[in-house]
Every structure is written in C-alpha cells, then in structure tokens.
Design an enzyme around this catalytic site. Structure first.
Site, PDB file in Angstrom:
ATOM      1  CG  ASP A 101      -6.067  -5.384  -1.949  1.00 50.18           C
ATOM      2  OD1 ASP A 101      -6.413  -6.448  -2.494  1.00 50.18           O
ATOM      3  OD2 ASP A 101      -6.075  -4.280  -2.534  1.00 50.18           O
ATOM      4  CE  LYS A 123      -3.532  -1.606  -3.075  1.00 51.74           C
ATOM      5  NZ  LYS A 123      -4.718  -1.813  -2.206  1.00 51.74           N
ATOM      6  CE  LYS A 147      -5.817  -2.233  -5.861  1.00 50.52           C
ATOM      7  NZ  LYS A 147      -6.770  -2.775  -4.855  1.00 50.52           N
TER       8      LYS A 147
END
Length: 303
Positions: free
Chosen positions: A157, A220, A256
């Site tokens: 991430d 995300k 996400k």
C-alpha cells in the site's frame, strides 16, 4: 461515447509506453460531480446497509478486512498476535480468514517468520513508499517498496504525492505510482489517494485515473492518518473511475476504503455502494478490501 473511446484507448496505450500526455488526460478525465446526486445515492446505500445486515453478510465483511496495526509501538509479538487473529478471526469457524494482515515494513519479517514456522498462510500487506505523508524522494520510496517485497510482503500500500496532486501535476503522480508498481514485482499494489487532503471530488477522480493508468491493482481512500479518512462521497467517485476504466478496457481494479470504518453498518454501506456501482463481481477479497483495526470486534458482536 463513440469518439471518446478510441481516444482513451490510444491514451491508455501511449501511457503504458511511458508517454503520459497531460492534455489528453485532462480532456478525458476532467469532470465535475453533482453533489445532490451523490447525497441521494449515499442515503440509499445507508438504508440498504440496514437491510443487508445478517450473519452471512457479516462473515463476508470479515473476509474483506485488511486487519491493520500501524503504530509506533508495534512489536514483533503484537503483529504476530494480529496475524493469528487475521488467520482465524472467528474461533468457531476456521474457514473464515481476513483479507490480509497490514503492518509497517519493519514488522513484515516478524509476520513472515511466524507464518513459516506455523505453516499457516495469510496475505501480508505493508505500507511503503513514504507512508503516510508521501513527502519522500522517489528513490527512497521505490527502495522501501523493494525491501518490503524482499521481506515477504505480498501486497504493498503506497500513497500518492498530495503535493503533486494539489499542484495538478498528474504526470508526476502517475510516474511515481508507475515506479512503485514496477518495484512491486509480483506483489499487488494498492495506491492510497489520501482523499481527505485532495480538496475536491474532481481531484479525487483525477488521482484515481492517474493511479489506475499507472497499473495499480487497487485504489484506496486513505492512510488512516488524515483528519478526514474514508467517506462514501469519495468512494462514489473512486468507484465511478473504476467502472469507467472497466467499461473501456475490460480490466478490473479493486477498491479499498480505509480509516474510521469501525461498525458493521458502516462497512455494509460500502458494500452497498460497490454492489450498486461495480456489481456483485467486485464483492470478493480479490477486488474489495476494507482497511480497519477495530471493525472486526464489531463484526464478532453481530455473529
């Protein structure tokens, strides 16, 4: 649509050859959003979340969770305990697993060692690439990604440069994500937009596109460290970008939301949103995750 699609296909082709054309990017992805339309949709999702609430849906939510600890006092014993919980979050049902365990780069090896010694499996997510500020040299971002993958992370991430985004330098946003994607090798890349710091929904849409074009496997919402983290408003915009990309290319990008999602009802609102915009085929851990540290506790109360 007939004139836009060939133009965007050409843009996608050229982007993957390393030629990011700013004028084409702005023409194809610059758009405004109707706040009233979004508000009405969100009201619908929040109502649908109440109707979705049942034990089967709660079990599914647990499997979407990237069970997370990102604190300065994280120790080897703490992340191992978290990994154990991610692997068997529901003691009475060993078939249920969280999507991954998410830790800082320094703690990846601890989780990897535990998994190897116990002969258990779990995805290992690590934040890397200058998390959470993004205010690092690109070389150090790329090196951190490479080291994290070498230590055993299966998912990375990263976070975009909000400075570049706010300066509307979308080529730099794209190019930095692309560099990190290349550094990931076989690991999946989730790109954090830090939407609470992007100021406008149009910026969120552009950041989504820059990240998708650079090869992100997921986009995300947040690091969880901003003053404003995941919201249904930005989720609506990000999923709209994912949908448009899929319409044009047939390729699926995951979504996400993360940061501040603590209750089953909140999680199910995102489930309803994804179902409406992207469809049931996105409702699996390969394409939908929720970054959370305390959501699991509320899920277990509902079982």
């Amino acid at each position: 649509m007939a004139t836009i699609v060939p133009t965007l296909f050409s843009f996608v082709r050229d982007t993957y050859k390393g030629r990011f054309d700013v004028a084409t990017f702005e023409r194809e992805v610059g758009r405004d959003f109707d706040n009233q339309e979004i508000a009405q949709a969100i009201s619908k999702y929040e109502q649908e979340a109440k109707n979705l609430r049942n034990k089967d849906e709660i079990r599914k939510v647990i499997q979407y969770i990237d069970l997370t600890t990102l604190n300065g006092d994280d120790t080897a014993s703490k992340v191992v305990a978290l990994a154990k919980r991610a692997i068997n979050p529901v003691p009475t049902d060993p078939s249920i697993h969280c999507g991954s365990v998410c830790v800082y780069p320094q703690r990846i090896a601890d989780v990897k060692k535990f998994l190897a010694s116990s002969k258990l499996n779990s995805n290992i997510t690590s934040v890397a690439g200058g998390f959470p500020s993004g205010q690092y040299h690109l070389k150090s971002k790329v090196l951190e990604v490479e080291l994290s993958v070498a230590d055993g992370a299966t998912e990375i991430d990263i976070v975009i440069s909000r400075a570049s985004a706010l300066d509307e330098d979308w080529k730099t946003v794209h190019d930095e994500v692309l560099a990190c994607k290349k550094a990931c090798g076989s690991a999946h890349l989730k790109t954090i937009l830090a939407t609470g710091e992007l100021k406008t929904l149009s910026n969120v849409y552009r950041a989504s596109w820059a990240s998708i074009l650079a090869g992100s496997d997921f986009i995300k919402t947040s690091t969880g460290k901003e003053s404003v983290n995941a919201t249904l408003e930005v989720a609506y915009v990000m999923c709209t970008a994912i949908k448009r990309w899929h319409e044009l290319t047939g390729k699926k990008v995951g979504f996400k939301p993360a940061g501040g999602i603590k209750t089953v009802d909140e999680a199910l609102s995102y489930v309803a949103l994804v179902k409406d915009i992207l469809g049931d085929e996105w409702l699996n851990p390969h394409l939908f995750r929720i970054g959370a540290s305390s959501l699991l506790d509320d899920c277990l109360k509902g079982l």
